[in-house]
Design a protein around this motif. Sequence first.
Motif, PDB file in Angstrom:
ATOM      1  N   ILE A 199      51.511 -35.348  45.496  1.00 52.30           N
ATOM      2  CA  ILE A 199      51.102 -36.101  46.687  1.00 52.30           C
ATOM      3  C   ILE A 199      49.791 -36.948  46.177  1.00 52.30           C
ATOM      4  O   ILE A 199      49.436 -37.995  46.613  1.00 52.30           O
ATOM      5  N   GLY A 200      48.697 -36.090  45.989  1.00 49.23           N
ATOM      6  CA  GLY A 200      47.282 -36.657  45.904  1.00 49.23           C
ATOM      7  C   GLY A 200      47.397 -37.689  44.844  1.00 49.23           C
ATOM      8  O   GLY A 200      46.757 -38.726  45.005  1.00 49.23           O
ATOM      9  N   LYS A 201      47.708 -37.516  43.699  1.00 56.26           N
ATOM     10  CA  LYS A 201      47.781 -38.553  42.566  1.00 56.26           C
ATOM     11  C   LYS A 201      48.552 -39.736  42.994  1.00 56.26           C
ATOM     12  O   LYS A 201      48.032 -40.989  42.796  1.00 56.26           O
ATOM     13  N   GLU A 202      49.628 -39.739  43.812  1.00 60.54           N
ATOM     14  CA  GLU A 202      50.502 -40.755  44.332  1.00 60.54           C
ATOM     15  C   GLU A 202      49.680 -41.761  45.298  1.00 60.54           C
ATOM     16  O   GLU A 202      49.727 -42.674  45.241  1.00 60.54           O
ATOM     17  N   VAL A 203      49.139 -41.065  46.329  1.00 66.03           N
ATOM     18  CA  VAL A 203      48.441 -41.679  46.994  1.00 66.03           C
ATOM     19  C   VAL A 203      47.123 -42.428  46.548  1.00 66.03           C
ATOM     20  O   VAL A 203      46.842 -43.645  47.008  1.00 66.03           O
ATOM     21  N   ALA A 204      46.498 -41.706  45.569  1.00 64.40           N
ATOM     22  CA  ALA A 204      45.187 -42.151  45.027  1.00 64.40           C
ATOM     23  C   ALA A 204      45.834 -43.672  44.193  1.00 64.40           C
ATOM     24  O   ALA A 204      45.290 -44.515  44.177  1.00 64.40           O
ATOM     25  N   THR A 205      46.803 -43.431  43.498  1.00 66.68           N
ATOM     26  CA  THR A 205      47.470 -44.470  42.748  1.00 66.68           C
ATOM     27  C   THR A 205      47.562 -45.713  43.564  1.00 66.68           C
ATOM     28  O   THR A 205      47.286 -46.979  43.390  1.00 66.68           O
ATOM     29  N   ARG A 206      48.533 -45.451  44.837  1.00 64.80           N
ATOM     30  CA  ARG A 206      48.728 -46.348  45.733  1.00 64.80           C
ATOM     31  C   ARG A 206      47.501 -47.154  46.467  1.00 64.80           C
ATOM     32  O   ARG A 206      47.355 -48.438  46.776  1.00 64.80           O
ATOM     33  N   PHE A 207      46.622 -46.207  46.809  1.00 68.37           N
ATOM     34  CA  PHE A 207      45.307 -46.757  47.300  1.00 68.37           C
ATOM     35  C   PHE A 207      44.724 -47.957  46.524  1.00 68.37           C
ATOM     36  O   PHE A 207      44.111 -48.768  46.856  1.00 68.37           O
ATOM     37  N   VAL A 208      44.579 -47.427  45.053  1.00 68.91           N
ATOM     38  CA  VAL A 208      43.837 -48.489  44.089  1.00 68.91           C
ATOM     39  C   VAL A 208      44.626 -49.610  43.957  1.00 68.91           C
ATOM     40  O   VAL A 208      44.052 -50.703  43.847  1.00 68.91           O
ATOM     41  N   ALA A 209      46.033 -49.555  44.029  1.00 64.88           N
ATOM     42  CA  ALA A 209      47.153 -50.619  43.822  1.00 64.88           C
ATOM     43  C   ALA A 209      46.857 -51.802  45.144  1.00 64.88           C
ATOM     44  O   ALA A 209      46.924 -52.780  44.842  1.00 64.88           O
ATOM     45  N   GLU A 210      46.538 -50.825  46.123  1.00 63.74           N
ATOM     46  CA  GLU A 210      46.121 -51.956  47.220  1.00 63.74           C
ATOM     47  C   GLU A 210      44.823 -52.394  47.514  1.00 63.74           C
ATOM     48  O   GLU A 210      44.313 -52.781  48.629  1.00 63.74           O
ATOM     49  N   ASP A 251      57.069 -40.702  49.470  1.00 67.01           N
ATOM     50  CA  ASP A 251      57.550 -40.375  50.898  1.00 67.01           C
ATOM     51  C   ASP A 251      56.150 -39.973  51.458  1.00 67.01           C
ATOM     52  O   ASP A 251      55.930 -40.505  52.599  1.00 67.01           O
ATOM     53  N   ALA A 252      55.643 -38.809  51.105  1.00 64.54           N
ATOM     54  CA  ALA A 252      54.181 -38.464  51.787  1.00 64.54           C
ATOM     55  C   ALA A 252      53.246 -39.337  51.736  1.00 64.54           C
ATOM     56  O   ALA A 252      52.287 -39.537  52.518  1.00 64.54           O
ATOM     57  N   ALA A 253      53.212 -39.844  50.459  1.00 60.85           N
ATOM     58  CA  ALA A 253      51.953 -40.934  50.287  1.00 60.85           C
ATOM     59  C   ALA A 253      52.110 -42.013  51.252  1.00 60.85           C
ATOM     60  O   ALA A 253      51.014 -42.527  51.861  1.00 60.85           O
ATOM     61  N   GLU A 254      53.323 -42.835  51.486  1.00 61.02           N
ATOM     62  CA  GLU A 254      53.317 -43.846  52.420  1.00 61.02           C
ATOM     63  C   GLU A 254      53.140 -43.486  53.679  1.00 61.02           C
ATOM     64  O   GLU A 254      52.374 -44.252  54.264  1.00 61.02           O
ATOM     65  N   ALA A 255      53.363 -42.444  54.056  1.00 54.80           N
ATOM     66  CA  ALA A 255      52.951 -41.879  55.487  1.00 54.80           C
ATOM     67  C   ALA A 255      51.414 -41.675  55.595  1.00 54.80           C
ATOM     68  O   ALA A 255      50.635 -42.220  56.560  1.00 54.80           O
ATOM     69  N   LEU A 256      50.781 -41.334  54.376  1.00 59.43           N
ATOM     70  CA  LEU A 256      49.370 -40.967  54.438  1.00 59.43           C
ATOM     71  C   LEU A 256      48.632 -42.473  54.577  1.00 59.43           C
ATOM     72  O   LEU A 256      47.389 -42.594  55.102  1.00 59.43           O
ATOM     73  N   LEU A 257      48.953 -43.339  53.618  1.00 59.36           N
ATOM     74  CA  LEU A 257      48.390 -44.612  53.696  1.00 59.36           C
ATOM     75  C   LEU A 257      48.472 -45.379  54.898  1.00 59.36           C
ATOM     76  O   LEU A 257      47.715 -46.082  55.414  1.00 59.36           O
TER      77      LEU A 257
END
Length: 257
Positions: A17-28, A225-231
Amino acid sequence: MRFQDKVAIVTGGSSGIGKEVATRFVAEGGSVVIIGRDAAKAEAAAKQIDATGKRAIAHVGDISLPATGQAAVKAALDRFGRLDVLFNNAGIFGPKPFLDVTEDEYDRFLNIILKGKFFIAQAAAKTMKAAGRGGAIVQTGSMWGLQAIGATPSSAYSAANGGVHALVKNLAIELAPDKIRVNAIAPGVIETPVFSTFLTPEQVKTVLPTFNAMHPLGRNGQPADAAEALLFLASDQASFITGVILPVDGGIMAGRQ
């Protein structure tokens, strides 16, 4: 983009989850400091997230030590000049009957899951308050902190996450005057490498699918799924939300079929 020019720290950012949320945060549009205990793994994750090395850096340390969080906050300020979001995602999992849990095992759950989240949130909040821009702290709690699952006896793990959920409520009230929002997600079964820490590869392939049916939506969760909620909880879209524990569990907390 939701996170243009914003900076986040992601604990447990080397995988799952951590890597996924970091990846998406940078992408945005944002930049991240990812914290991990394994230097090679953390550095590799940072390079995968941003090959240029400009918007993702690794910080190595044990999150159960308050000094690790303090150093990570300093790294964010030194490299990027600000801190807007803390994704407090680091954790461990391993079911074990209550009567068999040792003191060392109990301490490990509490230190990594609760103590770690407590003190890095403290370090981040001090920096956010001093900057005067507000901010967001998003904790990864657990569905096991909301209810018990007989198939996975997890008393120490659940107690630690119950503490995380209580911490969210307290920090939401205390930090609201400084415009720092504090929320958490409570995931169900999310298919991440954490299961490989106590199951063999063969067991992972066999055991994980048996949990699909536990979720009313009929499947286990994925890191996305978790990353989208965190973001969402970290974004301005949730600017009027604080003190919430959001189940991301495929419907488990709603009831049973």
